[in-house]
Structure formats: C-alpha cells, structure tokens
Design a protein around this motif. Sequence first.
Motif, mmCIF file in Angstrom:
data_model
loop_
_atom_site.group_PDB
_atom_site.id
_atom_site.type_symbol
_atom_site.label_atom_id
_atom_site.label_comp_id
_atom_site.label_asym_id
_atom_site.label_seq_id
_atom_site.Cartn_x
_atom_site.Cartn_y
_atom_site.Cartn_z
ATOM 1 N N ARG A 72 0.819 -1.211 0.000
ATOM 2 C CA ARG A 72 0.000 0.000 0.000
ATOM 3 C C ARG A 72 0.857 1.266 0.000
ATOM 4 O O ARG A 72 0.427 2.306 -0.492
ATOM 5 C CB ARG A 72 -0.884 0.033 1.253
ATOM 6 N N ALA A 73 2.033 1.187 0.603
ATOM 7 C CA ALA A 73 2.881 2.377 0.777
ATOM 8 C C ALA A 73 4.286 2.102 0.252
ATOM 9 O O ALA A 73 5.229 1.959 1.029
ATOM 10 C CB ALA A 73 2.917 2.781 2.253
ATOM 11 N N VAL A 76 7.390 3.984 1.572
ATOM 12 C CA VAL A 76 7.711 3.882 2.999
ATOM 13 C C VAL A 76 8.611 2.672 3.226
ATOM 14 O O VAL A 76 8.345 1.590 2.690
ATOM 15 C CB VAL A 76 6.422 3.742 3.839
#
Length: 225
Positions: A72-73, A76
């Motif tokens: 999702r990220a 990150v």
Amino acid sequence: MTDNHHPPLRSFGRLKSRPIKPRQAALMETRLPGLRVPPGPVDPAALMPGARETWLEIGFGGGEHMAAQAARAPDVLIIGAEPFLNGVASAVRHIDEQGLENVRLHDGDVRELIARLPDASLARVFILFPDPWPKTRQQKRRLVQPELVAELARVLKPGGRLRFASDVASYVDQALERFIAHPAFAWTAGRADDWRVPPADHITTRYEEKRLGDCAPVFLDFLRR
C-alpha cells in the motif's frame, strides 16, 4: 536496553516448529541475506534512500500484514522483526511473490534492533497480537514492559503513531496501562468503537481470524507527543 549481567527475559516462544517448505527454505538462502538489516547502527536512509518515512512491525508473524502495508505504501521503508524462523520464511515468500522493494527484516529479538535505531527515526510502530504469555507467572515475559515503552518513545518521532492489538484481555489492560503511564504517549481513543472496531488501515491476518485469545480483538492506537 540490555543489562550485561541481567539480559531481558525472552519474550517469544519457539524459534521453529514444523519443517520449512523447500521453496521457502530456498528463498531464505537466496533472498534473506539481502533483506536483513545489517549489523551495527541502523541508518534508515541507507536502507532505502528516498523513503518518505520508516515504519517498524514488531513480531510480524507470517508477514501478511507487513507485506500488505508495504504494498500500500511503496514509498515507505518497513522494517519487520520476528524471531520465529517459520514466520520469517513465510514473510520472505510474500516479499518475493509481491516484488516488494521497501521491506527489510530482522530475524531476531526486536529489542536488540531497537537499541540500534536512531532517536526519532520511526513514524509508525505496529505490535499486533504478540505472544500473550497468559498465565500470571509468565506475564513477566510479555514484550510490552516499561523498558520497551521507553525505547519506543525514544525512536518514535513526535507525531508518530503506535498501534497495539491483542485478543487477550489481561494483555490489553497491561499494555494500555504501560503506554499511558509514559508521558510521551497519548491514547487516541475517544469512544468505544475506537478500540473495538479494526482501524480503517488495518489488515486482518489468518492468525487474527483464529481468535485464539479470550476476547474480541482490541486495537489501541497511541500518538507520540
């Protein structure tokens, strides 16, 4: 965090259970060395140059939640810590199958890893369904102790967030007490649904669905003041 004369009690159980599947064992040989957090002081910027922020998942189990959050990220850096070898093998498989490039692993005690992290280096921490040690005489082995809470306050940046989840009522009560006792942490709940209902960004894992504890899952979110 570690006293040379009195090392912390081990907060996890077995390091391995069933035999690791051949494909996962092969990935452990070929992929895990490149995914490991190297020894010495940890520099998140060196692990993933250009990462927007760094998250830590403590005890990632089979790696389902960690891999889903990483997908999702992708901007990150997510560092996962897990001493259970079968869980590490499963996580490496998830990382390989999903082509994730923003995950790094520590296959050992997270307290040793946290001690090597710089101050205010993390934006998020997840502690999801840790080993419950439910018997009274075992509870001194629970991961969430005042010493760990203090170290998490050190490595979380102001405004950073920490999530603790468990389906063991006594552990929920104990963790809540210990986090709110530290001046760096503020519990963000304003109503019962804030801890009874899974947060919008939570990923439910197969382990969580087994409901092995003595209560429905409880989610405690804290803000680093």
